[in-house]
Motif scaffolding. Structure first.
Motif, PDB file in Angstrom:
ATOM      1  N   ASN A 193       0.845  -1.195   0.000  1.00 18.91           N
ATOM      2  CA  ASN A 193       0.000   0.000   0.000  1.00 18.91           C
ATOM      3  C   ASN A 193       0.880   1.246   0.000  1.00 18.91           C
ATOM      4  N   ASP A 194       1.684   1.341  -1.032  1.00 15.38           N
ATOM      5  CA  ASP A 194       2.670   2.416  -1.098  1.00 15.38           C
ATOM      6  C   ASP A 194       2.016   3.802  -1.133  1.00 15.38           C
ATOM      7  N   ASP A 195       0.904   3.925  -1.823  1.00 19.54           N
ATOM      8  CA  ASP A 195       0.224   5.225  -1.905  1.00 19.54           C
ATOM      9  C   ASP A 195      -0.278   5.677  -0.535  1.00 19.54           C
ATOM     10  N   LEU A 196      -0.849   4.727   0.229  1.00 20.17           N
ATOM     11  CA  LEU A 196      -1.320   5.057   1.568  1.00 20.17           C
ATOM     12  C   LEU A 196      -0.151   5.469   2.462  1.00 20.17           C
ATOM     13  N   TYR A 197       0.944   4.739   2.354  1.00 20.64           N
ATOM     14  CA  TYR A 197       2.138   5.058   3.147  1.00 20.64           C
ATOM     15  C   TYR A 197       2.626   6.470   2.844  1.00 20.64           C
ATOM     16  N   LYS A 198       2.782   6.783   1.568  1.00 18.63           N
ATOM     17  CA  LYS A 198       3.313   8.094   1.198  1.00 18.63           C
ATOM     18  C   LYS A 198       2.382   9.232   1.614  1.00 18.63           C
ATOM     19  N   LYS A 199       1.088   8.973   1.595  1.00 21.00           N
ATOM     20  CA  LYS A 199       0.123  10.026   1.910  1.00 21.00           C
ATOM     21  C   LYS A 199      -0.057  10.241   3.404  1.00 21.00           C
ATOM     22  N   TYR A 200      -0.055   9.143   4.177  1.00 23.66           N
ATOM     23  CA  TYR A 200      -0.464   9.254   5.576  1.00 23.66           C
ATOM     24  C   TYR A 200       0.640   9.029   6.610  1.00 23.66           C
ATOM     25  N   SER A 201       1.805   8.572   6.203  1.00 19.65           N
ATOM     26  CA  SER A 201       2.888   8.369   7.162  1.00 19.65           C
ATOM     27  C   SER A 201       3.343   9.723   7.701  1.00 19.65           C
ATOM     28  N   LEU A 202       3.201   9.916   9.010  1.00 21.39           N
ATOM     29  CA  LEU A 202       3.497  11.214   9.609  1.00 21.39           C
ATOM     30  C   LEU A 202       4.988  11.477   9.786  1.00 21.39           C
ATOM     31  N   PHE A 203       5.771  10.416   9.881  1.00 21.44           N
ATOM     32  CA  PHE A 203       7.193  10.601  10.185  1.00 21.44           C
ATOM     33  C   PHE A 203       8.119  10.087   9.083  1.00 21.44           C
ATOM     34  N   LEU A 204       8.085   8.780   8.835  1.00 25.28           N
ATOM     35  CA  LEU A 204       9.088   8.189   7.949  1.00 25.28           C
ATOM     36  C   LEU A 204       9.000   8.715   6.523  1.00 25.28           C
ATOM     37  N   ALA A 205       7.791   8.831   5.989  1.00 26.26           N
ATOM     38  CA  ALA A 205       7.659   9.311   4.618  1.00 26.26           C
ATOM     39  C   ALA A 205       8.201  10.727   4.465  1.00 26.26           C
ATOM     40  N   ASP A 206       8.130  11.488   5.550  1.00 23.00           N
ATOM     41  CA  ASP A 206       8.668  12.852   5.510  1.00 23.00           C
ATOM     42  C   ASP A 206      10.184  12.844   5.518  1.00 23.00           C
ATOM     43  N   ILE A 207      10.809  12.167   6.493  1.00 22.83           N
ATOM     44  CA  ILE A 207      12.271  12.242   6.568  1.00 22.83           C
ATOM     45  C   ILE A 207      12.952  11.479   5.431  1.00 22.83           C
ATOM     46  N   ASN A 208      12.211  10.571   4.767  1.00 21.75           N
ATOM     47  CA  ASN A 208      12.782   9.845   3.632  1.00 21.75           C
ATOM     48  C   ASN A 208      12.422  10.463   2.291  1.00 21.75           C
ATOM     49  N   GLN A 209      11.872  11.678   2.318  1.00 22.45           N
ATOM     50  CA  GLN A 209      11.609  12.437   1.088  1.00 22.45           C
ATOM     51  C   GLN A 209      10.685  11.689   0.129  1.00 22.45           C
ATOM     52  N   GLU A 210       9.665  11.020   0.651  1.00 19.11           N
ATOM     53  CA  GLU A 210       8.779  10.206  -0.177  1.00 19.11           C
ATOM     54  C   GLU A 210       7.742  11.047  -0.932  1.00 19.11           C
ATOM     55  N   ARG A 211       7.409  12.207  -0.381  1.00 12.84           N
ATOM     56  CA  ARG A 211       6.387  13.047  -1.032  1.00 12.84           C
ATOM     57  C   ARG A 211       7.037  14.140  -1.875  1.00 12.84           C
ATOM     58  N   VAL A 212       7.868  14.917  -1.249  1.00  9.72           N
ATOM     59  CA  VAL A 212       8.609  15.969  -1.947  1.00  9.72           C
ATOM     60  C   VAL A 212      10.045  15.928  -1.447  1.00  9.72           C
ATOM     61  N   VAL A 213      10.927  16.546  -2.204  1.00 13.06           N
ATOM     62  CA  VAL A 213      12.323  16.625  -1.779  1.00 13.06           C
ATOM     63  C   VAL A 213      12.521  17.933  -1.034  1.00 13.06           C
ATOM     64  N   ASN A 214      12.781  17.802   0.251  1.00  9.89           N
ATOM     65  CA  ASN A 214      13.100  18.952   1.087  1.00  9.89           C
ATOM     66  C   ASN A 214      14.606  19.162   0.996  1.00  9.89           C
ATOM     67  N   GLU A 215      15.009  20.185   0.290  1.00 12.83           N
ATOM     68  CA  GLU A 215      16.432  20.399   0.060  1.00 12.83           C
ATOM     69  C   GLU A 215      17.193  20.673   1.352  1.00 12.83           C
ATOM     70  N   THR A 216      16.507  21.223   2.340  1.00 10.66           N
ATOM     71  CA  THR A 216      17.154  21.469   3.630  1.00 10.66           C
ATOM     72  C   THR A 216      17.514  20.158   4.309  1.00 10.66           C
ATOM     73  N   TYR A 217      16.584  19.182   4.284  1.00 13.60           N
ATOM     74  CA  TYR A 217      16.883  17.860   4.833  1.00 13.60           C
ATOM     75  C   TYR A 217      18.122  17.273   4.162  1.00 13.60           C
ATOM     76  N   LYS A 218      18.136  17.376   2.856  1.00 13.93           N
ATOM     77  CA  LYS A 218      19.221  16.794   2.060  1.00 13.93           C
ATOM     78  C   LYS A 218      20.558  17.477   2.387  1.00 13.93           C
ATOM     79  N   LYS A 219      20.528  18.779   2.447  1.00 15.19           N
ATOM     80  CA  LYS A 219      21.742  19.541   2.754  1.00 15.19           C
ATOM     81  C   LYS A 219      22.245  19.232   4.152  1.00 15.19           C
ATOM     82  N   ASN A 220      21.332  19.198   5.120  1.00 16.39           N
ATOM     83  CA  ASN A 220      21.728  18.973   6.504  1.00 16.39           C
ATOM     84  C   ASN A 220      22.317  17.579   6.716  1.00 16.39           C
ATOM     85  N   LEU A 221      21.711  16.566   6.095  1.00 23.18           N
ATOM     86  CA  LEU A 221      22.231  15.209   6.273  1.00 23.18           C
ATOM     87  C   LEU A 221      23.638  15.093   5.699  1.00 23.18           C
TER      88      LEU A 221
END
Length: 308
Positions: A193-221
């Protein structure tokens, strides 16, 4: 426990309610203090359990005289700390830790971080979201960086809680109520259920850039000097175990896995991991044994060099 002896075995409770058997061999050496070290425990554990994180803290302090080791407490008491590892919103936990670290003058020039089990991905979120003070080396010991799709075994004191968690995850990991109030749901990664994961995951989908690429996350890591990932080769707690090296199941099925390097995350370099590997910043370590089981000899030889 009357101190560490050559023939002593201590039993540590770490991570996902797992018993870790630490074979203690004394370390005698003169080592200068280096950067402070921040520890984040796993599910079912606490900051200060003398049989787990307390023993790890003591072991490191004895091996590296003068080092400042801080074991994070999420909450005001040890009991709250343990409970919050199950039930407190991970994003709130990360915010709490970021605030705590930013106010600590001892960390102003930088620090190293070591996370055990779920503490590994939580500290990665700290690195991505909170670059001040700067994290220099991140060591993930059995962390689940692509999440989990199963909780096959959780023995010991947390077994009843884990049985309840399994039922909640299987009945609806991505419902609003479960996501907000169950930590393990926030890194539950359902390949069917990849679509559900990407849409509703409050934590992991965000820090793993599953929805959009947060350039700040990328730069900081990528500001990390080193990102060390430890995988336990006989792990019966984390499913799939490949997540400890940032691999996971291929989407659309639940049997075949892929490595980090085979993933879209890496090929599109959505998090900067490909660039980090090219720069020699990614380190993949393996340990024989089950989840969070290692000897002090292995720890001294493989982990301590990253802290000195």
């Amino acid at each position: 426990m009357n101190g560490f002896k050559m023939t002593t075995r201590i039993r540590l409770l770490l991570g996902v309610g797992t018993l870790l058997f630490l074979v203690v061999i004394p370390f005698h050496g003169s080592v200068s203090a280096t950067l402070p070290l921040v520890l984040w425990h796993g599910m079912g554990d606490s900051c200060c359990n003398p049989l787990s994180m307390g023993a790890i803290k003591k072991m490191i302090e004895e091996a590296i005289p003068g080092i400042n080791v801080q074991s994070l407490m999420i909450g005001k008491t040890v009991v709250q700390d343990t409970e919050n590892g199950f039930f407190m919103d991970v994003n709130e936990q990360v915010d709490m830790v970021c605030s705590q670290l930013s106010q600590d003058s001892k960390l102003a020039s930088g620090y190293n971080a070591m996370g055990f089990s779920q503490g590994g991905q939580f500290l990665r979120a700290v690195a991505q979201r909170c670059p001040s003070p700067p994290m220099k080396t991140l060591i993930s010991v059995g962390g689940q960086h692509q999440g989990v799709y199963g909780l096959p075994r959780c023995p010991g004191e947390s077994s009843l809680i884990c049985d309840w968690i399994r039922k909640k995850l299987n009945s609806g990991a991505y419902t609003d109520l479960v996501q907000k109030h169950l930590v393990q749901a926030q890194y539950w990664h359902d390949p069917l259920n990849d679509d559900l994961y990407k849409k509703y995951s409050l934590f992991l989908a965000d820090i793993n850039q599953e929805r959009v690429v947060n350039e700040t996350y990328k730069k900081n890591l990528q500001m990390l000097d080193r990102f060390v990932m430890v995988k336990f080769l006989q792990d019966t707690v984390v499913d799939p175990v490949d997540t400890e090296w940032f691999g996971f199941l291929k989407m659309g099925q639940a049997k075949e896995t892929e490595t980090l390097q085979e993933s879209v995350l890496y090929k599109e370099d959505r998090l900067g991991l490909a660039a980090m590997e090219a720069a020699g910043k990614l380190h993949f370590l393996a340990s024989e044994g089950d989840h969070l089981q290692f000897t002090e000899k292995w720890f001294n030889e493989n982990i301590l060099p990253y802290l000195r």
